[in-house]
Design a protein around this motif. Structure first.
Motif, PDB file in Angstrom:
ATOM      1  N   LEU A   4       0.846  -1.192   0.000  1.00  0.00           N
ATOM      2  CA  LEU A   4       0.000   0.000   0.000  1.00  0.00           C
ATOM      3  C   LEU A   4       0.881   1.241   0.000  1.00  0.00           C
ATOM      4  O   LEU A   4       1.657   1.459   0.929  1.00  0.00           O
ATOM      5  N   LEU A   5       0.754   2.056  -1.058  1.00  0.00           N
ATOM      6  CA  LEU A   5       1.534   3.272  -1.181  1.00  0.00           C
ATOM      7  C   LEU A   5       0.636   4.482  -0.949  1.00  0.00           C
ATOM      8  O   LEU A   5      -0.464   4.551  -1.496  1.00  0.00           O
ATOM      9  N   ILE A   6       1.108   5.410  -0.130  1.00  0.00           N
ATOM     10  CA  ILE A   6       0.396   6.660   0.120  1.00  0.00           C
ATOM     11  C   ILE A   6       1.394   7.787  -0.074  1.00  0.00           C
ATOM     12  O   ILE A   6       2.432   7.821   0.585  1.00  0.00           O
ATOM     13  N   GLY A   7       1.090   8.681  -1.009  1.00  0.00           N
ATOM     14  CA  GLY A   7       2.061   9.702  -1.364  1.00  0.00           C
ATOM     15  C   GLY A   7       3.279   9.114  -2.037  1.00  0.00           C
ATOM     16  O   GLY A   7       4.370   9.679  -1.949  1.00  0.00           O
ATOM     17  N   GLY A   8       3.092   7.981  -2.719  1.00  0.00           N
ATOM     18  CA  GLY A   8       4.184   7.340  -3.435  1.00  0.00           C
ATOM     19  C   GLY A   8       5.144   6.546  -2.572  1.00  0.00           C
ATOM     20  O   GLY A   8       6.155   6.048  -3.076  1.00  0.00           O
ATOM     21  N   MET A   9       4.852   6.420  -1.273  1.00  0.00           N
ATOM     22  CA  MET A   9       5.735   5.698  -0.367  1.00  0.00           C
ATOM     23  C   MET A   9       4.896   4.793   0.526  1.00  0.00           C
ATOM     24  O   MET A   9       3.709   5.048   0.756  1.00  0.00           O
ATOM     25  N   ALA A  29       0.765   2.239  15.827  1.00  0.00           N
ATOM     26  CA  ALA A  29       0.628   3.521  15.131  1.00  0.00           C
ATOM     27  C   ALA A  29       1.034   3.342  13.678  1.00  0.00           C
ATOM     28  O   ALA A  29       1.881   2.494  13.360  1.00  0.00           O
ATOM     29  N   VAL A  30       0.430   4.144  12.802  1.00  0.00           N
ATOM     30  CA  VAL A  30       0.765   4.133  11.375  1.00  0.00           C
ATOM     31  C   VAL A  30       1.229   5.522  10.978  1.00  0.00           C
ATOM     32  O   VAL A  30       0.541   6.520  11.238  1.00  0.00           O
ATOM     33  N   VAL A  31       2.411   5.602  10.367  1.00  0.00           N
ATOM     34  CA  VAL A  31       3.046   6.851   9.950  1.00  0.00           C
ATOM     35  C   VAL A  31       3.194   6.833   8.434  1.00  0.00           C
ATOM     36  O   VAL A  31       3.461   5.786   7.833  1.00  0.00           O
ATOM     37  N   PRO A  58      -9.489   8.212   7.979  1.00  0.00           N
ATOM     38  CA  PRO A  58     -10.097   7.109   7.227  1.00  0.00           C
ATOM     39  C   PRO A  58      -9.337   5.819   7.479  1.00  0.00           C
ATOM     40  O   PRO A  58      -8.170   5.839   7.892  1.00  0.00           O
ATOM     41  N   PRO A  59      -9.965   4.673   7.242  1.00  0.00           N
ATOM     42  CA  PRO A  59      -9.229   3.402   7.325  1.00  0.00           C
ATOM     43  C   PRO A  59      -8.027   3.421   6.394  1.00  0.00           C
ATOM     44  O   PRO A  59      -8.014   4.124   5.368  1.00  0.00           O
ATOM     45  N   LEU A  60      -7.030   2.632   6.730  1.00  0.00           N
ATOM     46  CA  LEU A  60      -5.782   2.635   5.983  1.00  0.00           C
ATOM     47  C   LEU A  60      -6.022   2.385   4.491  1.00  0.00           C
ATOM     48  O   LEU A  60      -5.431   3.055   3.636  1.00  0.00           O
ATOM     49  N   ALA A  61      -6.899   1.453   4.160  1.00  0.00           N
ATOM     50  CA  ALA A  61      -7.126   1.117   2.754  1.00  0.00           C
ATOM     51  C   ALA A  61      -7.755   2.263   1.978  1.00  0.00           C
ATOM     52  O   ALA A  61      -7.620   2.349   0.752  1.00  0.00           O
ATOM     53  N   GLU A  62      -8.459   3.174   2.683  1.00  0.00           N
ATOM     54  CA  GLU A  62      -9.105   4.309   2.010  1.00  0.00           C
ATOM     55  C   GLU A  62      -8.228   5.554   1.969  1.00  0.00           C
ATOM     56  O   GLU A  62      -8.560   6.524   1.268  1.00  0.00           O
ATOM     57  N   ALA A  63      -7.136   5.555   2.713  1.00  0.00           N
ATOM     58  CA  ALA A  63      -6.291   6.748   2.798  1.00  0.00           C
ATOM     59  C   ALA A  63      -5.699   7.171   1.460  1.00  0.00           C
ATOM     60  O   ALA A  63      -5.632   8.384   1.179  1.00  0.00           O
ATOM     61  N   PRO A  64      -5.276   6.236   0.577  1.00  0.00           N
ATOM     62  CA  PRO A  64      -4.735   6.714  -0.708  1.00  0.00           C
ATOM     63  C   PRO A  64      -5.733   7.529  -1.507  1.00  0.00           C
ATOM     64  O   PRO A  64      -5.361   8.491  -2.185  1.00  0.00           O
ATOM     65  N   GLY A  65      -7.025   7.188  -1.430  1.00  0.00           N
ATOM     66  CA  GLY A  65      -8.029   7.953  -2.146  1.00  0.00           C
ATOM     67  C   GLY A  65      -8.277   9.322  -1.547  1.00  0.00           C
ATOM     68  O   GLY A  65      -8.684  10.259  -2.245  1.00  0.00           O
TER      69      GLY A  65
END
Length: 358
Positions: A4-9, A29-31, A58-65
């Motif tokens: 799972l990439l968020i902000g390309g990382m 914790a999630v950073v 939001p849940p982790l899976a929805e954060a990229p959106g």
């Protein structure tokens, strides 16, 4: 399963291996290094033993959106609408002269003219638009995770794309130890000019009971920065006494939020053991959450608590809102630190949970 990439990382999960066996504690914790090392989630064990999502997000899976870099995420501003964004090189608002034909504002910073992105502002017609919460909200930060309870990052921010004086190097560390979540940021001036620096952190704390009226805030502070309204939320320059006002949260058990809307900056903080302290207490759930900072440069705590939401945002930060505003009387301590060439300044904050009555 694809990473799972968020902000390309990739998102980084911290786990506390040495948390107490029972009682309130932050266990995970999630950073997001791809979004300026912001905190996205934190799981806390409540006095009942139940696991609870402490951070409103939001849940982790929805954060990229949500953090997609689209029009609603201009300059990364979605990062401070949930979670726990890191605010550098200034927290809160900076106003200036808006430049026609662009989304920039020309502001005076420590006697120098800079161009900042206008990423926030009032909603009413004609309301002021301004730069909000720093210049790393969408930064990609190289990182390492030497153990399951620590993540570190380093950003060669330079002049923040030509938008800030001098040259900055930033070091970040998140640590989850003993059920307490800690953040450390070291800002180094690698340039040959004085570096103006304001640092803050912006965590949204959910109320386990979901009952906002009975939730209490404890914030020992002598003054509150008056604002013009709760749309633009700009300081008038007046620092008002908190004691005896609706904004008096100085008592040992704080005061109930009830129907009081808050988007206010508190200053002249009364320190406990040398630390700035703010507590969000949820008597109905039997638990409290405490954010502390030992950094002497923390001169303000912003609190955002809308009446129709079951969260409270507490923001320990160096500077008051719009710290270079000419509306402040001459000599007002607005909190921006001036770091000499070759020098550094450190921001530290901790977040912990405790059972009420302990």
């Amino acid at each position: 399963m694809a990473e799972l990439l968020i902000g390309g990382m990739p998102a980084v999960t911290l786990r506390a291996s040495d948390a107490p066996a029972e009682g309130p504690a932050i266990l995970e914790a999630v950073v997001l290094p791809g979004r300026g090392m912001m905190l996205l989630q934190a799981k806390v064990r409540l006095p009942s033993g139940e696991l609870f999502e402490l951070i409103h997000a939001p849940p982790l899976a929805e954060a990229p959106g949500q953090l997609d870099g689209g029009p609603d995420d201009f300059a990364g501003n979605k990062a401070f609408t949930f979670g726990g964004a890191i605010l550098v090189p200034y927290a809160n608002r900076i106003t200036g002269r808006n430049l026609e034909g662009s989304r920039e504002t020309e502001a005076e910073v420590d006697g120098r003219t800079v161009r900042l992105l206008r990423n926030w502002g009032g909603k009413a017609p004609g309301a002021a638009q301004y730069s909000m919460h720093g210049l790393i909200l969408d930064a990609q930060i190289p990182f390492e995770q030497p153990s399951e309870d620590v993540v570190r990052g380093r950003l060669q921010a330079g002049s923040f794309g030509g938008r800030w004086p001098s040259e900055t190097e930033l070091e970040f560390e998140w640590r989850l130890a003993g059920g307490v979540l800690s953040l450390r940021i070291d800002a180094h001036n690698r340039g040959d000019e004085v570096l103006p620096m304001g640092i803050g952190w912006h965590p949204y704390l959910n109320l386990p009971s979901q009952d906002r009226r009975q939730a209490r805030l404890r914030l020992p502070a002598a003054k509150r920065a008056e604002v013009n309204d709760y749309d633009e939320v700009l300081p008038t320059g007046r620092l008002l006494d908190t004691v005896g006002s609706p904004y008096d949260f100085n008592a040992p058990q704080g005061a109930a939020l009830a129907d009081l809307y808050l988007d206010d900056c508190f200053t002249e903080l009364e320190r406990t053991g040398g630390e700035a302290v703010v507590e969000v207490l949820d008597p109905a759930a039997g638990v409290g959450f405490r954010a502390t900072s030992p950094s002497p440069e923390v001169h303000a705590i912003q609190v955002y608590a809308p009446t129709d939401k079951a969260f409270v945002v507490v923001e320990p930060q160096f500077n008051l809102a719009d710290p270079y505003s000419p509306l402040y009387p001459q000599g007002t301590q607005t909190g921006m630190t001036r770091v000499a060439p070759g020098g550094s300044v450190t921001y530290e904050a901790r977040l912990e949970a405790f059972a009420l009555g302990t």
